[in-house]
Structures are given as structure tokens and as C-alpha cells.
Motif scaffolding. Sequence first.
Motif, PDB file in Angstrom:
ATOM      1  N   MET A   1      -8.103  -4.322  24.336  1.00  8.76           N
ATOM      2  CA  MET A   1      -9.115  -3.619  24.241  1.00  8.76           C
ATOM      3  C   MET A   1      -9.312  -2.907  22.947  1.00  8.76           C
ATOM      4  SD  MET A   1      -8.722  -0.563  27.040  1.00  8.76           S
ATOM      5  CE  MET A   1      -9.976   0.204  26.605  1.00  8.76           C
ATOM      6  N   VAL A   2     -10.476  -2.716  22.119  1.00 10.72           N
ATOM      7  CA  VAL A   2     -10.575  -1.840  21.163  1.00 10.72           C
ATOM      8  C   VAL A   2     -10.383  -0.179  21.526  1.00 10.72           C
ATOM      9  CG1 VAL A   2     -11.900  -1.296  19.194  1.00 10.72           C
ATOM     10  CG2 VAL A   2     -11.771  -3.627  19.824  1.00 10.72           C
ATOM     11  N   VAL A   3      -9.827   0.346  20.779  1.00 13.03           N
ATOM     12  CA  VAL A   3     -10.032   1.815  21.066  1.00 13.03           C
ATOM     13  C   VAL A   3     -10.023   2.495  19.652  1.00 13.03           C
ATOM     14  CG1 VAL A   3      -8.376   1.797  23.475  1.00 13.03           C
ATOM     15  CG2 VAL A   3      -7.357   2.226  20.835  1.00 13.03           C
TER      16      VAL A   3
ATOM     17  N   THR B   1      -9.544   5.889  19.987  1.00  7.59           N
ATOM     18  CA  THR B   1      -8.870   7.127  20.466  1.00  7.59           C
ATOM     19  C   THR B   1      -7.503   6.786  20.166  1.00  7.59           C
ATOM     20  OG1 THR B   1      -8.935   5.883  22.905  1.00  7.59           O
ATOM     21  CG2 THR B   1     -10.567   7.586  21.976  1.00  7.59           C
TER      22      THR B   1
ATOM     23  N   MET C   1      -7.115   6.544  25.017  1.00 14.31           N
ATOM     24  CA  MET C   1      -7.855   7.209  25.932  1.00 14.31           C
ATOM     25  C   MET C   1      -8.917   5.927  26.493  1.00 14.31           C
ATOM     26  SD  MET C   1      -8.210  10.734  24.450  1.00 14.31           S
ATOM     27  CE  MET C   1      -6.603  11.136  23.272  1.00 14.31           C
ATOM     28  N   PRO C   2      -8.504   5.143  27.390  1.00 15.51           N
ATOM     29  CA  PRO C   2      -9.487   4.181  28.004  1.00 15.51           C
ATOM     30  C   PRO C   2     -10.435   5.052  28.923  1.00 15.51           C
ATOM     31  CG  PRO C   2      -7.054   3.969  29.042  1.00 15.51           C
ATOM     32  CD  PRO C   2      -6.888   5.131  28.046  1.00 15.51           C
TER      33      PRO C   2
ATOM     34  N   SER D   1     -12.441   1.481  32.747  1.00 12.15           N
ATOM     35  CA  SER D   1     -12.188   0.144  31.812  1.00 12.15           C
ATOM     36  C   SER D   1     -11.462  -0.826  32.665  1.00 12.15           C
ATOM     37  CB  SER D   1     -11.374   0.625  30.711  1.00 12.15           C
ATOM     38  OG  SER D   1     -10.649  -0.467  30.104  1.00 12.15           O
ATOM     39  N   GLY D   2     -12.214  -2.055  32.678  1.00 15.22           N
ATOM     40  CA  GLY D   2     -11.591  -3.040  33.443  1.00 15.22           C
ATOM     41  C   GLY D   2     -10.316  -3.664  32.760  1.00 15.22           C
TER      42      GLY D   2
ATOM     43  N   ALA E   1     -13.776  -5.959  21.752  1.00 21.26           N
ATOM     44  CA  ALA E   1     -14.406  -4.979  22.197  1.00 21.26           C
ATOM     45  C   ALA E   1     -15.584  -5.485  23.346  1.00 21.26           C
ATOM     46  CB  ALA E   1     -15.443  -4.228  20.967  1.00 21.26           C
ATOM     47  N   VAL E   2     -15.578  -6.776  23.753  1.00 26.12           N
ATOM     48  CA  VAL E   2     -16.234  -7.206  24.974  1.00 26.12           C
ATOM     49  C   VAL E   2     -15.418  -7.191  26.343  1.00 26.12           C
ATOM     50  CG1 VAL E   2     -17.887  -8.269  23.656  1.00 26.12           C
ATOM     51  CG2 VAL E   2     -15.981  -9.348  24.238  1.00 26.12           C
ATOM     52  N   PRO E   3     -16.159  -6.885  27.293  1.00 25.19           N
ATOM     53  CA  PRO E   3     -15.544  -6.912  28.569  1.00 25.19           C
ATOM     54  C   PRO E   3     -15.424  -8.376  29.149  1.00 25.19           C
ATOM     55  CG  PRO E   3     -17.628  -5.943  28.942  1.00 25.19           C
ATOM     56  CD  PRO E   3     -17.607  -6.218  27.474  1.00 25.19           C
TER      57      PRO E   3
ATOM     58  N   LYS F   1     -10.509 -13.620  25.668  1.00 23.84           N
ATOM     59  CA  LYS F   1     -10.584 -13.042  24.496  1.00 23.84           C
ATOM     60  C   LYS F   1      -9.535 -13.611  23.448  1.00 23.84           C
ATOM     61  CE  LYS F   1     -11.425  -8.660  25.850  1.00 23.84           C
ATOM     62  NZ  LYS F   1     -11.559  -7.117  25.809  1.00 23.84           N
TER      63      LYS F   1
ATOM     64  N   PHE G   1     -14.389   3.532  11.719  1.00 21.18           N
ATOM     65  CA  PHE G   1     -15.343   3.464  12.400  1.00 21.18           C
ATOM     66  C   PHE G   1     -16.080   4.841  12.266  1.00 21.18           C
ATOM     67  CE2 PHE G   1     -17.618   4.090  16.591  1.00 21.18           C
ATOM     68  CZ  PHE G   1     -18.407   2.876  16.410  1.00 21.18           C
TER      69      PHE G   1
ATOM     70  N   TYR H   1     -19.197   0.629  10.774  1.00 24.58           N
ATOM     71  CA  TYR H   1     -17.553   0.236  10.344  1.00 24.58           C
ATOM     72  C   TYR H   1     -17.537   0.443   8.702  1.00 24.58           C
ATOM     73  CZ  TYR H   1     -17.044  -1.796  15.088  1.00 24.58           C
ATOM     74  OH  TYR H   1     -16.953  -1.981  16.454  1.00 24.58           O
TER      75      TYR H   1
HETATM   76  C1  LIG Z   1     -14.817   1.056  17.647  1.00 24.77           C
HETATM   77  C2  LIG Z   1     -14.459   1.075  19.009  1.00 24.77           C
HETATM   78  C3  LIG Z   1     -13.984   2.081  19.650  1.00 24.77           C
HETATM   79  C4  LIG Z   1     -13.731   2.196  21.028  1.00 24.77           C
HETATM   80  N1  LIG Z   1     -13.027   3.031  21.520  1.00 24.77           N
HETATM   81  C5  LIG Z   1     -12.748   2.932  23.098  1.00 24.77           C
HETATM   82  C6  LIG Z   1     -11.945   3.894  23.589  1.00 24.77           C
HETATM   83  O1  LIG Z   1     -11.298   4.653  22.925  1.00 24.77           O
HETATM   84  N2  LIG Z   1     -11.683   3.828  24.807  1.00 24.77           N
HETATM   85  C7  LIG Z   1     -12.295   2.933  25.789  1.00 24.77           C
HETATM   86  O2  LIG Z   1     -12.309   3.102  27.116  1.00 24.77           O
HETATM   87  N3  LIG Z   1     -13.167   2.053  25.298  1.00 24.77           N
HETATM   88  C8  LIG Z   1     -13.305   2.061  23.855  1.00 24.77           C
HETATM   89  N4  LIG Z   1     -14.069   1.094  23.205  1.00 24.77           N
HETATM   90  C9  LIG Z   1     -14.677  -0.022  24.161  1.00 24.77           C
HETATM   91  C10 LIG Z   1     -13.841  -0.964  24.424  1.00 24.77           C
HETATM   92  O3  LIG Z   1     -12.965  -1.470  23.299  1.00 24.77           O
HETATM   93  C11 LIG Z   1     -14.228  -2.042  25.167  1.00 24.77           C
HETATM   94  O4  LIG Z   1     -15.720  -1.776  25.593  1.00 24.77           O
HETATM   95  C12 LIG Z   1     -13.570  -2.498  26.486  1.00 24.77           C
HETATM   96  O5  LIG Z   1     -12.305  -2.807  26.101  1.00 24.77           O
HETATM   97  C13 LIG Z   1     -14.112  -3.710  27.239  1.00 24.77           C
HETATM   98  O6  LIG Z   1     -14.576  -3.247  28.475  1.00 24.77           O
HETATM   99  P1  LIG Z   1     -13.728  -3.065  29.446  1.00 24.77           P
HETATM  100  O7  LIG Z   1     -12.425  -2.021  28.983  1.00 24.77           O
HETATM  101  O8  LIG Z   1     -14.242  -2.388  30.663  1.00 24.77           O
HETATM  102  O9  LIG Z   1     -13.029  -4.116  29.715  1.00 24.77           O
HETATM  103  C14 LIG Z   1     -14.352   0.958  21.683  1.00 24.77           C
HETATM  104  C15 LIG Z   1     -15.004   0.109  21.308  1.00 24.77           C
HETATM  105  C16 LIG Z   1     -15.336   0.198  19.777  1.00 24.77           C
HETATM  106  C17 LIG Z   1     -16.075  -1.031  19.120  1.00 24.77           C
END
Ligand SMILES: Cc1cc2nc3c(=O)[nH]c(=O)nc-3n(C[C@H](O)[C@H](O)[C@H](O)COP(=O)(O)O)c2cc1C
Length: 416
Positions: free
Chosen positions: A44-46, A48, A62-63, A67-68, A96-98, A102, A159, A164
Motif C-alpha cells: 500500500m502507498v503511504v 505517513t 500510519m494505515p 485499511s484492507g 494506491a488502489v484497494p 497489484k 506529494f 505529485y
Molecule cells: C500519496 C498517497 C499517500 C497515502 N498515504 C496513506 C497513508 O498514510 N495511510 C493509509 O492508510 N493510506 C494511504 N494512502 C491510501 C492507500 O495507499 C490506498 O488507498 C490503500 O492502500 C488501498 O486501500 P486499502 O488499504 O483499504 O486496501 C495513500 C495514498 C496515496 C496516493
Amino acid sequence: MTESQQTGEPGTVDPAHYREVMGHYPTGVAVVTGTTESGEPVGMVVGTFTSVSLDPPLVSFMPKTTSGTFALMRDSGTFCVNVLAHDQLELCRTMAVPRPGKFDDVAWSPSAYGAPALDGAVAHIHCTLDRVVPAGDHLIVLCCVQDMAVTRPATPLLFFQGGYGGFSTRGLAARGDAELIEAVLLADVARTAVERLAREHRCEAAVLVAVNDHELTTAVSAFGGCARPQEQLGQRVPLMPPLGEAYIAWAPEETIGAWLGRASSQEPEVAEKYRRRLKTVRELGYAMSRIQPEGGPQYADLTDAMREYAGGELTPARERAVRAVISSASPFYETCEIVDGETYDLGAIIGPVLGPDGSVVLCLRLGQLPRGADAHQVRRWIASLKEAAARISRSLEARAGDQYAAWQATTGDYLI
Ligand SMILES: Cc1cc2nc3c(=O)[nH]c(=O)nc-3n(C[C@H](O)[C@H](O)[C@H](O)COP(=O)(O)O)c2cc1C
């Protein structure tokens, strides 16, 4: 009070306001990867991810509590934090998509610690779960660093305000303007023609050239009558609808698609409107801008927006605002056939100069034209512009021929 202040009880913060203010703090972009119970890679993209402690070495991310993806990897207790590079935006979007699967089109390898290490990342930080601290609608995941390495010393993806970008130094790095110099050299072919047009029609005549695939600039200009410089040579304007129609109208579909993709609205009817306009420009052989009667969108707002764009270093929020102003100027740029008995308040007439391969090499623009011109006068301007463009096309062809002859002369020995 500034636009970022809010009214309300102290201690209560509106979520939109929270996002707006926090959006002013840039973050890096990392992909935290791990594995599911059955050993499938997940990530997953973070934004944080942060360093926490040097001794012992701790990091955190920090999810969301919902977050699935984090739920899938949490039990493995081993993660790899992949710091994304400036050119990994596509990878970022993929991650970044759920959704599952991936990793199908992503290059990665399993690390010694078990979590996937993504190819092309700036750094890999291998860590194990220390503890999870609930924090409102997020979790603070604290991890112990087991191993870490800079795997590619490239600049990172950043970001900021929902957009971006990349990092650029304010140090000694010179701005790479090789493209601008090339554009100026090319436009020089049209200098004499442009000077003649300005003299003959007592207006501004200019050459527009592409600096790259998304920006045009004025590379040569000349002034006749009372016309005076209104913009700096080399000032960049974005190639986005409604700007640059005369340049784009003869371009391949891919370039037209990219131009439409920069419109501030992606509604199908907006794309259709611009495609219709490009067709008109191709049929008539010129594009025009018209000064609107009072009450329409203000021309001054457009010039201010262009100036702000040209000044560079726009924040994503300002860039969106500038793009919105440019888009709202769409009614200025409706090219039409010239009709007898009508009068015209033209901002500019712009025509393409075709190169030896039939593509648009540069554009000629007549500006600062007298208002209230009748159809006869406008047709004369258009005819002059087309004649000049045809002359420049012929001299480009002759040049291409000369270059071929020169190339033949130097390589002739190797030609069979
Ligand atoms: C630039 C960016 C930063 C993100 N930062 C976070 C984060 O810190 N914590 C989080 O839970 N999701 C964050 N997200 C969203 C997740 O990457 C993404 O929605 C997630 O992995 C997919 O949903 P899921 O976790 O429910 O499967 C971020 C997305 C982007 C594009």
C-alpha cells in the motif's frame, strides 16, 4: 482572515479544513509491502512513513483503521518500506488502489526478510512489527529496522496539496534550457517574414514554437504601427485546451489525446467540443482568438494566469487555479469562418507552418490588430499569414534538402 482560516468553536476542526491545511505540508511517498497469510505479496502507498528513533532504530507508518491491505499483511509482522523515486508515479498509482493482484505487472524480488522489495525504489527499509498504537481513524505502526539500503540514489517522488512532484535544488544546478535554445534557432528561419508581416499590417507578428511536448513559447516577434511588446520572448504557455489549437490541429492522434487530457474538465462533451474546434481549424487553415464583449470572462484574468504560469514554481493548488482560468477563457478561442457584413474584434490570428514531413513546425501569430475590422480586412490578414507560412515552409524544405546534401557529402564514402 485568509481563505485557510475557519470559523467555529476552538478545538473543533472541520475535516476539509484539516486536509487543506495539512496539504501544505509535503510528504515523501513510500510503498509498504508485506505478505498475506498464504505468502502472496501485498502493498500500500503511504505518505505517513517517518523515521522515529535512531537508537534503537525505529520507523513508523500510519494505515487507516479500515485499511484492507494493512489487515492482510499485519500478521506477517515483516514489512519492506520502498521509498519511491520521482519517476515511479505509475507504480504509485498501481499500489494506491484497494484491489488484489497489484503485483502482476510490477517488478519486484523477495527480500531476505520475506517482504517484496520493489525494483527502482530509492531505498528499501526492512523492518519488523514492534507495536500498533490506535490513533483516531488511523493506526500508528511502530517498526524495528532490521536492515536498510539506498538502492538507487535518485530524487524522490513527493506529494503536496493533492499533487505529485519532484525535488529540485536551489543550489548551483543550471536550468536545462537546451530545448528553448533549439526552439529559438528554429524560429529564426521565420524572422524576415515576421518583420514584413508586422510592417505591412502595422501589428504584432510573432513565431510560436514548442519548447517541449506540453509548452509553447514566443521565440521571435516584430512590431509595426503602434504595436508594442506585451509579453517576454521565451515566456512559456501551457499546451492545454483552449491554447495551441493551430499547433495541435495537425498533430497525430496521440498528441491530440495528450492535449485533451490536460483540459481541466475530462467530460466527454468538453473533449468533443475541442475536437470539433480542431476540425474547424484544420479546414480553415487558421485559428483565432476574439476579444469578448463586456460581461464575458475577463481577458485580464487570462493574462494574469499566463504570467503566473510563466513565472514557474507553481504549487499544485495554484497550478489548478491557473488551469481553471485558462479553461474558462475557452470562449475567446472559437475560430469561425469570416462572414461578409460582420465586424471582428480579434485578439490574434494564428496559422501553422508545416515542415517537410507535413507536421506543424511552428506557428505564426498576428496580434494587436485594430478592433472592429470588416470581413475584407480580416481576410487580407489571413491571406498574408498563409502566404508567409507557405514561404517559410518552402525555405524549411530547401534547408532540409541542403542538410541532406551536406550529410551525403560527409557520408558519401560509406553509401553504396
Ligand atoms: C500519496 C498517497 C499517500 C497515502 N498515504 C496513506 C497513508 O498514510 N495511510 C493509509 O492508510 N493510506 C494511504 N494512502 C491510501 C492507500 O495507499 C490506498 O488507498 C490503500 O492502500 C488501498 O486501500 P486499502 O488499504 O483499504 O486496501 C495513500 C495514498 C496515496 C496516493
